[in-house]
Design a protein around this motif. Sequence first.
Motif, PDB file in Angstrom:
ATOM      1  N   LYS A 172      -6.105  90.155 -21.139  1.00  0.00           N
ATOM      2  CA  LYS A 172      -6.413  91.534 -21.827  1.00  0.00           C
ATOM      3  C   LYS A 172      -6.419  91.310 -23.069  1.00  0.00           C
ATOM      4  CE  LYS A 172      -6.550  94.057 -18.070  1.00  0.00           C
ATOM      5  NZ  LYS A 172      -7.599  94.384 -17.433  1.00  0.00           N
ATOM      6  N   LYS A 173      -7.317  91.788 -24.118  1.00  0.00           N
ATOM      7  CA  LYS A 173      -7.296  91.468 -25.457  1.00  0.00           C
ATOM      8  C   LYS A 173      -6.273  92.290 -26.108  1.00  0.00           C
ATOM      9  CE  LYS A 173     -12.313  91.131 -25.489  1.00  0.00           C
ATOM     10  NZ  LYS A 173     -13.788  91.607 -25.837  1.00  0.00           N
ATOM     11  N   LYS A 174      -5.830  91.875 -27.523  1.00  0.00           N
ATOM     12  CA  LYS A 174      -4.937  92.451 -27.929  1.00  0.00           C
ATOM     13  C   LYS A 174      -3.426  92.761 -27.423  1.00  0.00           C
ATOM     14  CE  LYS A 174      -8.135  94.809 -31.097  1.00  0.00           C
ATOM     15  NZ  LYS A 174      -8.251  96.242 -31.975  1.00  0.00           N
ATOM     16  N   THR A 175      -3.102  91.705 -26.556  1.00  0.00           N
ATOM     17  CA  THR A 175      -1.713  91.925 -26.107  1.00  0.00           C
ATOM     18  C   THR A 175      -1.084  90.400 -26.251  1.00  0.00           C
ATOM     19  OG1 THR A 175      -2.760  90.738 -23.926  1.00  0.00           O
ATOM     20  CG2 THR A 175      -2.890  93.343 -24.327  1.00  0.00           C
ATOM     21  N   SER A 176       0.176  90.442 -26.109  1.00  0.00           N
ATOM     22  CA  SER A 176       1.116  89.410 -26.134  1.00  0.00           C
ATOM     23  C   SER A 176       2.251  89.691 -25.049  1.00  0.00           C
ATOM     24  CB  SER A 176       1.795  89.327 -27.551  1.00  0.00           C
ATOM     25  OG  SER A 176       0.968  89.637 -28.517  1.00  0.00           O
ATOM     26  N   PHE A 177       2.611  88.512 -24.660  1.00  0.00           N
ATOM     27  CA  PHE A 177       3.607  88.399 -23.781  1.00  0.00           C
ATOM     28  C   PHE A 177       4.827  87.568 -24.275  1.00  0.00           C
ATOM     29  CE2 PHE A 177       6.382  86.103 -20.611  1.00  0.00           C
ATOM     30  CZ  PHE A 177       6.624  87.234 -19.619  1.00  0.00           C
ATOM     31  N   ILE A 178       5.837  88.051 -24.559  1.00  0.00           N
ATOM     32  CA  ILE A 178       7.036  87.548 -25.303  1.00  0.00           C
ATOM     33  C   ILE A 178       7.925  87.043 -24.442  1.00  0.00           C
ATOM     34  CG2 ILE A 178       8.456  87.788 -27.377  1.00  0.00           C
ATOM     35  CD1 ILE A 178       6.778  89.979 -28.324  1.00  0.00           C
ATOM     36  N   ASP A 179       8.114  85.639 -24.515  1.00  0.00           N
ATOM     37  CA  ASP A 179       9.173  85.241 -23.507  1.00  0.00           C
ATOM     38  C   ASP A 179      10.602  84.924 -23.913  1.00  0.00           C
ATOM     39  OD1 ASP A 179      10.391  83.873 -21.482  1.00  0.00           O
ATOM     40  OD2 ASP A 179       9.060  82.016 -21.533  1.00  0.00           O
ATOM     41  N   VAL A 180      11.466  85.732 -23.800  1.00  0.00           N
ATOM     42  CA  VAL A 180      12.797  85.649 -24.290  1.00  0.00           C
ATOM     43  C   VAL A 180      13.498  85.110 -23.167  1.00  0.00           C
ATOM     44  CG1 VAL A 180      12.564  87.627 -25.822  1.00  0.00           C
ATOM     45  CG2 VAL A 180      13.493  88.199 -23.429  1.00  0.00           C
ATOM     46  N   TYR A 181      13.062  85.044 -21.825  1.00  0.00           N
ATOM     47  CA  TYR A 181      14.017  84.672 -20.548  1.00  0.00           C
ATOM     48  C   TYR A 181      14.568  83.304 -20.927  1.00  0.00           C
ATOM     49  CZ  TYR A 181      15.258  84.250 -15.882  1.00  0.00           C
ATOM     50  OH  TYR A 181      15.829  83.686 -14.748  1.00  0.00           O
ATOM     51  N   HIS A 182      13.599  82.514 -21.192  1.00  0.00           N
ATOM     52  CA  HIS A 182      14.169  80.915 -21.277  1.00  0.00           C
ATOM     53  C   HIS A 182      15.044  80.626 -22.367  1.00  0.00           C
ATOM     54  CE1 HIS A 182      10.433  80.972 -18.238  1.00  0.00           C
ATOM     55  NE2 HIS A 182      11.089  79.913 -17.487  1.00  0.00           N
ATOM     56  N   LYS A 183      14.934  81.093 -23.397  1.00  0.00           N
ATOM     57  CA  LYS A 183      15.743  80.560 -24.403  1.00  0.00           C
ATOM     58  C   LYS A 183      17.154  81.549 -24.355  1.00  0.00           C
ATOM     59  CE  LYS A 183      12.788  78.594 -27.191  1.00  0.00           C
ATOM     60  NZ  LYS A 183      13.071  77.001 -27.412  1.00  0.00           N
ATOM     61  N   MET A 184      17.295  82.375 -23.344  1.00  0.00           N
ATOM     62  CA  MET A 184      18.831  83.024 -23.198  1.00  0.00           C
ATOM     63  C   MET A 184      19.370  82.350 -22.209  1.00  0.00           C
ATOM     64  SD  MET A 184      17.621  87.109 -23.596  1.00  0.00           S
ATOM     65  CE  MET A 184      19.209  87.665 -23.468  1.00  0.00           C
ATOM     66  N   LEU A 185      18.992  81.059 -21.642  1.00  0.00           N
ATOM     67  CA  LEU A 185      19.770  80.268 -20.649  1.00  0.00           C
ATOM     68  C   LEU A 185      20.400  79.042 -21.269  1.00  0.00           C
ATOM     69  CD1 LEU A 185      16.741  80.304 -17.864  1.00  0.00           C
ATOM     70  CD2 LEU A 185      18.571  81.691 -17.967  1.00  0.00           C
ATOM     71  N   ALA A 186      21.292  78.794 -20.707  1.00  0.00           N
ATOM     72  CA  ALA A 186      22.214  77.484 -20.762  1.00  0.00           C
ATOM     73  C   ALA A 186      21.504  76.457 -20.319  1.00  0.00           C
ATOM     74  CB  ALA A 186      23.699  77.774 -20.530  1.00  0.00           C
ATOM     75  N   ALA A 187      22.253  75.234 -20.650  1.00  0.00           N
ATOM     76  CA  ALA A 187      21.522  74.081 -19.993  1.00  0.00           C
ATOM     77  C   ALA A 187      21.442  73.880 -18.567  1.00  0.00           C
ATOM     78  CB  ALA A 187      22.405  72.668 -20.775  1.00  0.00           C
ATOM     79  N   ASP A 188      22.619  74.633 -17.974  1.00  0.00           N
ATOM     80  CA  ASP A 188      22.588  74.661 -16.545  1.00  0.00           C
ATOM     81  C   ASP A 188      21.772  75.469 -15.758  1.00  0.00           C
ATOM     82  OD1 ASP A 188      24.029  76.818 -17.116  1.00  0.00           O
ATOM     83  OD2 ASP A 188      25.835  76.441 -16.119  1.00  0.00           O
ATOM     84  N   GLY A 189      20.977  76.137 -16.599  1.00  0.00           N
ATOM     85  CA  GLY A 189      19.960  77.222 -16.168  1.00  0.00           C
ATOM     86  C   GLY A 189      20.458  78.631 -15.872  1.00  0.00           C
ATOM     87  N   THR A 190      21.673  78.884 -16.222  1.00  0.00           N
ATOM     88  CA  THR A 190      22.421  80.236 -16.242  1.00  0.00           C
ATOM     89  C   THR A 190      22.471  80.854 -17.565  1.00  0.00           C
ATOM     90  OG1 THR A 190      24.578  79.402 -16.510  1.00  0.00           O
ATOM     91  CG2 THR A 190      23.850  79.453 -14.236  1.00  0.00           C
ATOM     92  N   PRO A 191      22.777  82.341 -17.584  1.00  0.00           N
ATOM     93  CA  PRO A 191      22.518  82.861 -18.822  1.00  0.00           C
ATOM     94  C   PRO A 191      23.642  82.545 -19.915  1.00  0.00           C
ATOM     95  CG  PRO A 191      22.222  84.513 -17.144  1.00  0.00           C
ATOM     96  CD  PRO A 191      22.741  83.131 -16.401  1.00  0.00           C
ATOM     97  N   LEU A 192      23.310  82.398 -20.961  1.00  0.00           N
ATOM     98  CA  LEU A 192      24.231  82.216 -21.942  1.00  0.00           C
ATOM     99  C   LEU A 192      25.279  83.193 -22.060  1.00  0.00           C
ATOM    100  CD1 LEU A 192      21.812  80.782 -24.915  1.00  0.00           C
ATOM    101  CD2 LEU A 192      23.579  79.364 -23.650  1.00  0.00           C
ATOM    102  N   LYS A 193      26.534  83.059 -21.813  1.00  0.00           N
ATOM    103  CA  LYS A 193      27.475  84.181 -21.684  1.00  0.00           C
ATOM    104  C   LYS A 193      27.878  84.580 -23.004  1.00  0.00           C
ATOM    105  CE  LYS A 193      29.499  82.683 -17.323  1.00  0.00           C
ATOM    106  NZ  LYS A 193      30.493  82.115 -16.386  1.00  0.00           N
ATOM    107  N   GLU A 194      27.972  83.745 -23.924  1.00  0.00           N
ATOM    108  CA  GLU A 194      28.457  84.238 -25.387  1.00  0.00           C
ATOM    109  C   GLU A 194      27.412  85.011 -26.155  1.00  0.00           C
ATOM    110  OE1 GLU A 194      26.225  80.027 -25.926  1.00  0.00           O
ATOM    111  OE2 GLU A 194      27.672  81.122 -24.574  1.00  0.00           O
ATOM    112  N   ILE A 195      26.308  85.336 -25.541  1.00  0.00           N
ATOM    113  CA  ILE A 195      25.320  86.460 -26.389  1.00  0.00           C
ATOM    114  C   ILE A 195      25.424  87.574 -25.791  1.00  0.00           C
ATOM    115  CG2 ILE A 195      23.964  84.281 -26.938  1.00  0.00           C
ATOM    116  CD1 ILE A 195      21.807  85.336 -24.713  1.00  0.00           C
TER     117      ILE A 195
END
Length: 221
Positions: A172-195
């Motif tokens: 689709k034109k004039k659209t964006s998918f903003i990926d916040v999911y992966h930046k909110m994960l810790a090194a072990d692949g689970t959510p960063l609890k401190e945020i």
Amino acid sequence: MKNKNNCGLLWIILLVLCSLNIAAQPFAEDIRAFKKQDSIAFPPKQAILFVGSSSFTNWKDVQNYFPQFTIVNRGFGGSSISDVIRYADDIIFPYQPKQIVIYCGENDLAASDTVTGKMVYQRFVQLFTLIRNKMPGVPVAFISLKPSPSRWQLKDKMIAANDLVKKYLRKKKKTSFIDVYHKMLAADGTPLKEIFIQDNLHMNAKGYAIWKKIIAPYLKK
């Protein structure tokens, strides 16, 4: 006289039924609060509209994160994509935004075990189509569903919804998918609890700082 009394009684009954119907609408109080704000000071046109659920509702100082932009925040906590669709005439179209940023879909999955990632995607397509039909030239950005410790059991459905929306918007034109999911994960692949705050669902300032860094490049000047 009897007919007049009957008419008067019917009128009262209709008023009561209308009032009950309005009160029964989910999030009616939130929408009334937005309208009250607008009646006092209507937001400027051509702002960036943030619309969706509690991750936006709780971002009360979002304007401070993006001082170079004018942000209108119309997130209402607990809402699903269906709720955003229901109230689009109240919380989207009146503002004539230059860009619409959407965060919603988490509550759709949390509401029922029967809701799938594909269903969230289908609801988003319905919302996107509604926006495109009314505002064909306005850019639309979708922020990926975020990983939360309290909803970690939904991760597979969230990933599925994110992937489907991402693939859809790519075409689709004039659209964006903003990926916040992966930046909110810790090194072990689970959510960063401190945020997250104590409920392990909503973010604290550290979480929103991550969002700011990721979202800022996608906002339209």
